[in-house]
Every structure is written in structure tokens, then in C-alpha cells.
Motif scaffolding. Structure first.
Motif, PDB file in Angstrom:
ATOM      1  N   LEU A   1       0.853  -1.168   0.000  1.00  0.00           N
ATOM      2  CA  LEU A   1       0.000   0.000   0.000  1.00  0.00           C
ATOM      3  C   LEU A   1       0.894   1.225   0.000  1.00  0.00           C
ATOM      4  O   LEU A   1       1.812   1.328   0.814  1.00  0.00           O
ATOM      5  N   VAL A   2       0.648   2.116  -0.940  1.00  0.00           N
ATOM      6  CA  VAL A   2       1.335   3.402  -0.980  1.00  0.00           C
ATOM      7  C   VAL A   2       0.385   4.415  -0.361  1.00  0.00           C
ATOM      8  O   VAL A   2      -0.783   4.498  -0.768  1.00  0.00           O
ATOM      9  N   GLN A   3       0.875   5.143   0.625  1.00  0.00           N
ATOM     10  CA  GLN A   3       0.068   6.187   1.262  1.00  0.00           C
ATOM     11  C   GLN A   3       0.771   7.527   1.089  1.00  0.00           C
ATOM     12  O   GLN A   3       1.997   7.602   1.181  1.00  0.00           O
ATOM     13  N   TYR A   4      -0.016   8.571   0.864  1.00  0.00           N
ATOM     14  CA  TYR A   4       0.497   9.934   0.778  1.00  0.00           C
ATOM     15  C   TYR A   4      -0.079  10.716   1.945  1.00  0.00           C
ATOM     16  O   TYR A   4      -1.297  10.739   2.140  1.00  0.00           O
ATOM     17  N   TRP A   5       0.808  11.335   2.729  1.00  0.00           N
ATOM     18  CA  TRP A   5       0.424  12.071   3.929  1.00  0.00           C
ATOM     19  C   TRP A   5       0.852  13.520   3.806  1.00  0.00           C
ATOM     20  O   TRP A   5       1.857  13.832   3.175  1.00  0.00           O
ATOM     21  N   GLU A   6       0.117  14.393   4.486  1.00  0.00           N
ATOM     22  CA  GLU A   6       0.480  15.813   4.442  1.00  0.00           C
ATOM     23  C   GLU A   6       1.643  16.155   5.358  1.00  0.00           C
ATOM     24  O   GLU A   6       2.305  17.163   5.141  1.00  0.00           O
ATOM     25  N   SER A   7       1.924  15.319   6.355  1.00  0.00           N
ATOM     26  CA  SER A   7       3.077  15.571   7.224  1.00  0.00           C
ATOM     27  C   SER A   7       3.462  14.296   7.973  1.00  0.00           C
ATOM     28  O   SER A   7       2.619  13.435   8.219  1.00  0.00           O
ATOM     29  N   HIS A   8       4.735  14.228   8.352  1.00  0.00           N
ATOM     30  CA  HIS A   8       5.169  13.074   9.149  1.00  0.00           C
ATOM     31  C   HIS A   8       4.573  13.150  10.549  1.00  0.00           C
ATOM     32  O   HIS A   8       4.317  12.130  11.169  1.00  0.00           O
ATOM     33  N   ASP A   9       4.312  14.355  11.052  1.00  0.00           N
ATOM     34  CA  ASP A   9       3.697  14.488  12.380  1.00  0.00           C
ATOM     35  C   ASP A   9       2.322  13.814  12.413  1.00  0.00           C
ATOM     36  O   ASP A   9       1.989  13.124  13.381  1.00  0.00           O
ATOM     37  N   LYS A  10       1.524  13.998  11.354  1.00  0.00           N
ATOM     38  CA  LYS A  10       0.191  13.386  11.337  1.00  0.00           C
ATOM     39  C   LYS A  10       0.280  11.874  11.161  1.00  0.00           C
ATOM     40  O   LYS A  10      -0.501  11.142  11.758  1.00  0.00           O
ATOM     41  N   LEU A  11       1.232  11.412  10.381  1.00  0.00           N
ATOM     42  CA  LEU A  11       1.439   9.967  10.240  1.00  0.00           C
ATOM     43  C   LEU A  11       1.799   9.355  11.588  1.00  0.00           C
ATOM     44  O   LEU A  11       1.206   8.362  12.018  1.00  0.00           O
ATOM     45  N   PHE A  12       2.763   9.956  12.284  1.00  0.00           N
ATOM     46  CA  PHE A  12       3.195   9.427  13.578  1.00  0.00           C
ATOM     47  C   PHE A  12       2.094   9.545  14.630  1.00  0.00           C
ATOM     48  O   PHE A  12       1.948   8.663  15.487  1.00  0.00           O
ATOM     49  N   ALA A  13       1.309  10.618  14.570  1.00  0.00           N
ATOM     50  CA  ALA A  13       0.206  10.781  15.521  1.00  0.00           C
ATOM     51  C   ALA A  13      -0.805   9.656  15.356  1.00  0.00           C
ATOM     52  O   ALA A  13      -1.280   9.084  16.345  1.00  0.00           O
ATOM     53  N   TYR A  14      -1.127   9.328  14.114  1.00  0.00           N
ATOM     54  CA  TYR A  14      -2.064   8.233  13.893  1.00  0.00           C
ATOM     55  C   TYR A  14      -1.486   6.909  14.383  1.00  0.00           C
ATOM     56  O   TYR A  14      -2.167   6.137  15.067  1.00  0.00           O
TER      57      TYR A  14
END
Length: 160
Positions: free
Chosen positions: A72-85
């Protein structure tokens, strides 16, 4: 996937982007109890993220690497939001991760897992799609005609 867009387009997003790749490899097709739960775990997380406009997930794409790799390829707006999730105790990821780790220990190598995270600064990514529906980063951020961002890849990459 939608209808092809005739001509050349590029992803509309110009800011920082985080590309998160995650996947599994079936090491033993016969070990259904090891890999089927791993394969099923991603769907609920993607649905949860897609319903939450503030999650930071811009888009995703499931891909197959036949015959035994799924990712799965995911595109995120920031690493902070990825890590928060990933670390939120009240979201689907934490219990899925705990269950996966239990299965991994019990599975004796019957299923493999991997992930990679790339934080790409603004101006350090470019794309081109020719006669394609919105795909990849273009599907996550929308597409614009190539001319708006530069005719050549070097023009679209504005690395300083």
C-alpha cells in the motif's frame, strides 16, 4: 480507477509530502492463519483515516507484487500526522499492530512485513501522467496540466 485524462498532467500538490509504503510478503501460502489476518488489517485503518478529513492522509493506492507481495502506498500531508495516527491509543492502528506482532511471533516466518517512510520537501518531487486517470500522488492531490508546473521534469523540480 477513473477514466483516462487525455494528454499530460502532473500532480497539483506542491508542498511537502510524506510517502509511506507498507506491505506484506506471504512466505507460506498454506499458512492462512498467519497471513490472512495481516492482509485484512489494513482495510479498517484506511476506512478510518479516509473518514477523518483531519487525519493527514491525502490518498492511498493498493498494489500487488505478484505472486506473494502486497503493498500500500500512502500519501500524507506531514510526518507528524502519520506518527500521531500510528501512536494514537484510540485509533485502529494500535490494536492491529499489537495483534500483528503476536501473530508474527507465533507464525515462525510464514508472513513478512515491511514499511518505508519518505519525507519529501516541497519542490523535491515531480510527476507526469500521460493519458492516465488520476493515479498515485496525482490521485491524492489532484492533477493539473503539465504546463502549469513546467514542461520538463527539471522545471517541475524546484529544489534549491
Amino acid at each position: 480507477m477513473g477514466k483516462p485524462i487525455e494528454g499530460r498532467t502532473t500532480a497539483a500538490g506542491e508542498g511537502e509530502i510524506v510517502v509511506f509504503l507498507i506491505g506484506m510478503r506471504i512466505n507460506s501460502f498454506a499458512a492462512l492463519r498467519s497471513w490472512v489476518p495481516v492482509a485484512r488489517a489494513m482495510g479498517p485503518m484506511i476506512r478510518e483515516l479516509s473518514r477523518d478529513e483531519d487525519s493527514g492522509l491525502l490518498g492511498h493506492q493498493f498494489l500487488l507484487g505478484f505472486p506473494r507481495v502486497f503493498y500500500l502506498v500512502q500519501y500524507w500531508e506531514s510526518h507528524d500526522k502519520l506518527f500521531a495516527y500510528a501512536s494514537a491509543p484510540d485509533r485502529a492502528h494500535r490494536p492491529a499492530w499489537a495483534a500483528f506482532n503476536r501473530r508474527l511471533r507465533e507464525g515462525r516466518g510464514r508472513v513478512g512485513f515491511w514499511h518505508e517512510t519518505y519525507v519529501v520537501p516541497a519542490g523535491a518531487h515531480e510527476s507526469v501522467y500521460v493519458n492516465m486517470p488520476e493515479f498515485g500522488l496525482g490521485r491524492a492531490t489532484g492533477v493539473v496540466p503539465v504546463g502549469r508546473r513546467g514542461e520538463r521534469a527539471a522545471d517541475r523540480l524546484r529544489m534549491k
